[in-house]
Design a protein around this motif. Structure first.
Motif, short mmCIF file in Angstrom:
data_model
loop_
_atom_site.label_atom_id
_atom_site.label_comp_id
_atom_site.label_asym_id
_atom_site.label_seq_id
_atom_site.Cartn_x
_atom_site.Cartn_y
_atom_site.Cartn_z
N PHE A 1 62.78 40.29 14.74
CA PHE A 1 61.83 40.85 15.71
C PHE A 1 61.80 40.06 17.03
O PHE A 1 61.13 40.47 17.98
N ASP A 2 62.49 38.93 17.10
CA ASP A 2 62.39 37.99 18.21
C ASP A 2 63.03 38.56 19.48
O ASP A 2 64.24 38.78 19.54
N ALA A 3 62.21 38.78 20.50
CA ALA A 3 62.69 39.33 21.77
C ALA A 3 62.71 38.29 22.88
O ALA A 3 62.85 38.64 24.06
N SER A 4 62.59 37.00 22.53
CA SER A 4 62.50 35.97 23.57
C SER A 4 63.78 35.78 24.34
O SER A 4 63.77 35.31 25.50
N ALA A 5 64.91 36.17 23.74
CA ALA A 5 66.20 35.99 24.43
C ALA A 5 66.81 37.33 24.83
O ALA A 5 68.00 37.42 25.11
N GLY A 6 66.02 38.38 24.87
CA GLY A 6 66.53 39.70 25.20
C GLY A 6 66.18 40.71 24.12
O GLY A 6 65.23 40.52 23.35
N ARG A 7 66.97 41.77 24.06
CA ARG A 7 66.68 42.82 23.08
C ARG A 7 66.84 42.27 21.67
O ARG A 7 67.88 41.73 21.30
N PRO A 8 65.80 42.40 20.81
CA PRO A 8 65.90 41.88 19.45
C PRO A 8 66.78 42.74 18.57
O PRO A 8 67.10 43.89 18.91
N LEU A 9 67.15 42.20 17.42
CA LEU A 9 67.89 43.01 16.46
C LEU A 9 67.07 44.21 16.01
O LEU A 9 67.60 45.27 15.70
N LEU A 10 65.73 44.05 15.98
CA LEU A 10 64.84 45.13 15.59
C LEU A 10 63.66 45.21 16.56
O LEU A 10 62.68 44.47 16.40
N PRO A 11 63.72 46.09 17.54
CA PRO A 11 62.58 46.27 18.44
C PRO A 11 61.40 46.89 17.68
O PRO A 11 61.58 47.81 16.88
N GLN A 12 60.21 46.39 17.92
CA GLN A 12 59.01 46.93 17.26
C GLN A 12 57.83 46.81 18.20
O GLN A 12 57.57 45.75 18.76
#
Length: 448
Positions: A296-307
């Motif tokens: 879920f981690d979006a700190s470096a850009g698009r996450p593996l799973l956007p939520q």
């Protein structure tokens, strides 16, 4: 003893109005009607009051959500205060941090948390997280277990003897007309408490399985205790094959201070939560291992799973949940356990003394009566015959007539405002039902 013999006119009139605006007169398929639903005016503590003035001890608690009963004063006061500062924002609040900290400190295996709005969403995103983490697409789930309104979670939810297939390899069955066959192909169905079957089926499909979704004590599957060897089979086979274990504790988190997985020795990779963690407001949560939750981690850009979600982690749900969970201390759980034991033991004694063809299952603050003499091991064994299903409807009706709202075909639950006298009242009403329906019970005995 009987106080609520007839449904009131106002409820009948309201249902007539509802049929003009809703497809079947209700907005949830789970609404019970006999032949009409009773419409609620208010709930106070452990009791409901309908619009016709009838009073019920509530054993439904909105499907086990209201562990502190209705209008729990600390939650009411906290929400009243929060509403003066706003109901929802596009930015975060400190309340969500505090509730996540509480869950992480209390529930084993929960290193990180993500909030959503419902239990359905929690399971949905847990499955997607497992897929994103493993790169695999299939899941395994239990036959008859409810995991919310999500296609993959609904497979074999309503399987029947006509379509559930081989006992050693259950068939994936559709829950609704038009369910894509591709969904059925992506779900491996397991039988609860079948350790050998779990090892065989998980191993056979290992290279394709992202996760096995497991409710430690499925309510819709019978509220049956898991066997230790079954839990071990799931845990060991999943670990050996790189399959994640998702514990669906949306309902069963109420089984102990640390939840149901801790109670039964399960160590999941992800845990889905809801119901009690929202304090009576809509909520869902996914918690789990830090490395898995990193999808879920979006700190470096698009996450593996956007939520995302417009109302995810809204301050009202966070506030209510934080207050409710803080009041669920060890003393509260001990109180619930004590009352649950009184009810289950009392029902069991009433059954035994009358040699009735019934049994009771459950744990902690949960219980369920079954129209069969032998305690079932799984969903198939708990599936009632026609006569048994009719008896359960009569049981629910009898309880309503005597001032108790007992769910039909689902878990009944205790709430913290209840006292020993309430638990004893439940047992007394059940005993009265057995005495009143002896001829029906005799007929079931003759056909078993």
């Amino acid at each position: 003893m009987e106080r609520n013999v007839r449904i009131g006119q106002r409820s009948k009139d309201s249902f007539a109005r509802a049929r003009l605006v809703f497809p079947d007169g209700t907005s949830r398929v789970t609404i019970e009607r006999d032949p009409f639903p009773f419409y609620i005016e208010r709930g106070i503590g452990s009791h409901l009051f309908d619009i016709d003035g009838r009073r019920f001890l509530d054993l439904n608690c909105n499907f086990t959500t209201l562990i502190h009963g209705h209008a729990f004063l600390p939650v009411v006061e906290a929400l009243t205060n929060q509403l003066q500062f706003g109901s929802c924002f596009a930015s975060p609040t400190e309340r969500e941090i505090e509730l996540a900290e509480l869950l992480g400190a209390r529930i084993p295996q929960v290193d990180r948390v993500r909030f959503v709005n419902t239990g359905t969403e929690a399971v949905l995103f847990a499955i997607k997280a497992a897929r994103a983490f493993t790169g695999r697409s299939k899941i395994a789930k239990l036959e008859g277990a409810y995991h919310g309104a999500y296609d993959w979670g609904e497979v074999s939810l309503a399987a029947t003897p006509d379509n559930w297939g081989d006992p050693t390899a259950p068939k994936s069955t559709a829950f609704y007309r038009g369910m894509p066959t591709s969904v059925l192909d992506e779900v491996v169905v397991l039988r609860f408490n079948d350790a050998e079957g779990v090892r065989r089926l998980l191993s056979w499909h290992a290279n394709e399985l992202a996760a096995v979704v497991l409710d430690p004590m499925p309510s819709r599957g019978g509220l049956i205790a898991p066997k230790p060897e079954f839990i071990s089979a799931v845990q060991e086979t999943a670990c050996d094959n790189g399959i994640l274990v998702i514990a669906d504790e949306v309902l069963n988190l109420r089984q102990s201070f640390r939840g149901a997985s801790a109670r039964y020795g399960l160590f999941p990779d992800l845990v889905t939560m809801g119901k009690i963690v929202g304090g009576g407001l809509p909520i869902g949560a996914i918690g789990g291992r830090e490395d898995v939750m990193k999808v879920f981690d979006a700190s470096a850009g698009r996450p593996l799973l956007p939520q995302g979600g417009t109302f995810s982690a809204n301050p009202l749900s966070m506030t209510a949940g934080l207050v409710a969970m803080r009041h669920l201390d060890h003393g509260a759980f001990a109180h619930l356990e004590m009352l649950g034991n009184i009810v289950r033991d009392g029902i069991d004694r009433a059954i035994s003394s009358r040699r009735a063809p019934l049994c009771v299952t459950g744990a902690a603050s949960l219980f369920r009566v079954h129209p069969m003499a032998q305690t079932p091991n799984d969903y198939r064994e708990a599936h009632p015959a026609t006569a048994g299903a009719t008896l359960m409807k009569q049981l629910t009706r009898f309880f309503a007539e005597n001032g108790i709202f007992l769910p039909l075909g689902a878990a009944a639950c205790i709430s913290t405002p209840m006292a020993r006298a309430d638990a004893e009242f439940i047992v007394d009403v059940f005993a009265g039902f057995l005495d009143r329906h002896q001829s029906m019970l005799d007929a079931i005995t003759e056909h078993t």
